[in-house]
Scaffold this motif. Sequence first.
Motif, short mmCIF file in Angstrom:
data_model
loop_
_atom_site.label_atom_id
_atom_site.label_comp_id
_atom_site.label_asym_id
_atom_site.label_seq_id
_atom_site.Cartn_x
_atom_site.Cartn_y
_atom_site.Cartn_z
N GLN A 1 18.43 -11.73 1.59
CA GLN A 1 19.64 -11.56 2.23
C GLN A 1 20.52 -10.33 2.33
O GLN A 1 20.68 -9.91 3.41
N LYS A 2 20.76 -9.87 1.22
CA LYS A 2 21.58 -8.70 1.13
C LYS A 2 20.98 -7.55 1.50
O LYS A 2 21.69 -6.63 2.19
N LEU A 3 19.71 -7.22 1.19
CA LEU A 3 19.01 -6.25 1.70
C LEU A 3 18.81 -6.20 3.03
O LEU A 3 18.99 -5.20 3.76
N TRP A 4 18.62 -7.49 3.64
CA TRP A 4 18.30 -7.49 5.09
C TRP A 4 19.65 -7.17 5.81
O TRP A 4 19.71 -6.42 7.00
N SER A 5 20.74 -7.51 5.40
CA SER A 5 22.08 -7.21 5.82
C SER A 5 22.50 -5.71 5.82
O SER A 5 23.37 -5.30 6.43
N LYS A 6 21.75 -4.99 4.86
CA LYS A 6 22.03 -3.41 4.71
C LYS A 6 20.98 -2.93 5.57
O LYS A 6 21.16 -1.81 5.45
N GLY A 7 20.14 -3.36 6.16
CA GLY A 7 19.26 -2.69 7.04
C GLY A 7 17.90 -2.58 6.84
O GLY A 7 16.97 -2.12 7.44
N VAL A 8 17.53 -3.21 5.62
CA VAL A 8 16.07 -3.30 5.28
C VAL A 8 15.23 -3.89 6.08
O VAL A 8 15.81 -5.15 6.60
N PRO A 9 14.12 -3.59 6.57
CA PRO A 9 13.32 -4.25 7.74
C PRO A 9 13.05 -5.62 6.99
O PRO A 9 12.80 -6.00 6.04
N ALA A 10 12.72 -6.60 7.98
CA ALA A 10 12.51 -7.93 7.92
C ALA A 10 11.17 -8.23 7.27
O ALA A 10 10.91 -9.21 6.67
N PHE A 11 10.22 -7.36 7.29
CA PHE A 11 8.97 -7.26 6.71
C PHE A 11 8.99 -7.37 5.19
O PHE A 11 8.12 -7.74 4.52
N VAL A 12 10.08 -6.87 4.50
CA VAL A 12 10.26 -6.88 3.22
C VAL A 12 10.68 -8.07 2.90
O VAL A 12 12.13 -8.48 2.87
N ASP A 13 9.97 -9.15 2.63
CA ASP A 13 10.18 -10.58 2.39
C ASP A 13 9.55 -11.04 1.11
O ASP A 13 9.27 -9.92 0.31
N TYR A 14 9.63 -12.13 0.49
CA TYR A 14 9.02 -12.57 -0.69
C TYR A 14 7.68 -12.18 -0.64
O TYR A 14 7.04 -11.72 -1.70
N GLY A 15 6.85 -12.35 0.11
CA GLY A 15 5.39 -12.17 0.14
C GLY A 15 5.19 -10.37 0.07
O GLY A 15 4.18 -10.10 -0.77
N PHE A 16 5.86 -9.81 0.35
CA PHE A 16 5.89 -8.25 0.51
C PHE A 16 6.14 -7.95 -0.87
O PHE A 16 5.62 -6.99 -1.63
N ILE A 17 7.10 -8.37 -1.64
CA ILE A 17 7.56 -8.35 -3.00
C ILE A 17 6.61 -8.64 -3.81
O ILE A 17 6.03 -7.85 -4.79
N GLU A 18 6.05 -9.92 -3.44
CA GLU A 18 5.13 -10.51 -4.64
C GLU A 18 3.63 -9.26 -4.52
O GLU A 18 2.85 -9.03 -5.48
N PHE A 19 3.17 -8.97 -3.21
CA PHE A 19 2.05 -8.35 -3.02
C PHE A 19 2.63 -6.72 -3.81
O PHE A 19 1.47 -6.14 -4.40
N SER A 20 3.53 -6.24 -3.46
CA SER A 20 3.76 -4.85 -4.02
C SER A 20 4.10 -5.26 -5.71
O SER A 20 3.60 -4.14 -6.34
N ALA A 21 4.57 -6.31 -6.28
CA ALA A 21 4.60 -6.26 -7.64
C ALA A 21 3.08 -6.41 -8.31
O ALA A 21 2.77 -5.85 -9.58
N ASN A 22 2.38 -7.20 -7.40
CA ASN A 22 0.78 -7.02 -8.35
C ASN A 22 0.00 -5.80 -8.11
O ASN A 22 -0.53 -5.57 -9.06
N VAL A 23 0.29 -5.08 -7.05
CA VAL A 23 0.02 -3.50 -6.92
C VAL A 23 0.37 -2.93 -8.42
O VAL A 23 -0.28 -2.33 -8.88
N VAL A 24 1.66 -2.81 -8.49
CA VAL A 24 2.57 -2.20 -9.41
C VAL A 24 2.03 -2.46 -11.01
O VAL A 24 1.80 -1.76 -11.73
N PHE A 25 1.90 -3.89 -11.01
CA PHE A 25 1.20 -4.47 -12.31
C PHE A 25 -0.03 -4.08 -12.66
O PHE A 25 -0.37 -3.94 -13.85
N PHE A 26 -1.02 -3.58 -11.91
CA PHE A 26 -2.32 -3.03 -12.27
C PHE A 26 -2.43 -1.58 -12.23
O PHE A 26 -3.17 -1.02 -12.68
N VAL A 27 -1.44 -0.73 -11.73
CA VAL A 27 -1.52 0.48 -11.80
C VAL A 27 -1.58 1.20 -13.28
O VAL A 27 -2.38 1.85 -13.62
N PRO A 28 -0.92 0.63 -14.31
CA PRO A 28 -1.30 1.18 -15.80
C PRO A 28 -2.45 0.88 -15.96
O PRO A 28 -3.23 1.52 -16.75
N PHE A 29 -3.36 -0.31 -15.78
CA PHE A 29 -4.46 -0.74 -16.07
C PHE A 29 -5.49 0.37 -15.80
O PHE A 29 -6.48 1.08 -16.37
N GLY A 30 -5.40 0.64 -14.23
CA GLY A 30 -6.25 1.54 -13.56
C GLY A 30 -6.06 3.09 -14.42
O GLY A 30 -7.14 3.68 -14.54
#
Length: 168
Positions: free
Chosen positions: A49-78
Motif C-alpha cells: 500500500q505504501k509503495l503504491w501510494s508513492k507511485g510504484v506501479p500496481a503490477f508490483v503486487d504479492y505475486g510479483f514479489i513472490e516470483f521475484s524472490a524465487n528468481v533471486v533465491f536461485f541466482v546463487p545456485f546457478g
Amino acid sequence: MALATRAGAFRVRFVATLTVLYVLVVLLVTLWPTTVDQGLDPYIERLLQKLWSKGVPAFVDYGFIEFSANVVFFVPFGFLLGLLFPYRFWWLAIAGGALLSVAVETAQGLFLPGRVSSAQDVVANTTGAVIGCLVAVAVRMLILHRDVLVIRDVAEGRRASNGLPVHK
C-alpha cells in the motif's frame, strides 16, 4: 603437485562446499512444512500500500514479489554451479537449477499439504539459475582474458614467470 594445481583444486573444493551448503539452505526453506512468509501477509500488504501510494506501479503486487524472490533465491545456485562445472559444461548449471526446482515443487505437491507447488515457481527458479549461470560464465571469461594477457606478457618478457611485472 604444482602450486597452480593445488590452488585450482582448493577453489573447486571450496565452491563445491559452498554449493552443497546452499543446496541445504534451499531444501530447508523450500521443504519446510509452512511457507517462509507465513504470518507476514498484513505487513506485506501494508508495504505494498505504501509503495503504491508513492507511485510504484500496481503490477508490483504479492505475486510479483513472490516470483521475484524465487528468481533471486536461485541466482546463487546457478552461479555456484556455473563456477563448479568445467567451462564447456556451463549449461549443466541451468539444467541443475531446473532439476532442483522440479524436484522441490514435486516434493511440495506430494508430501507437504501446507505448501503449494506450481509450474510458475519452476519457471522463476530456473530463471534465477540462468541468471546466476550467465554471471558465472561472464566472470570466468573475464578471468580467462586476464590470464591470456598475463601469459602473453610473460612470453614477451614484460612479466616474470610468477606473473609479476619485470622492472628493467
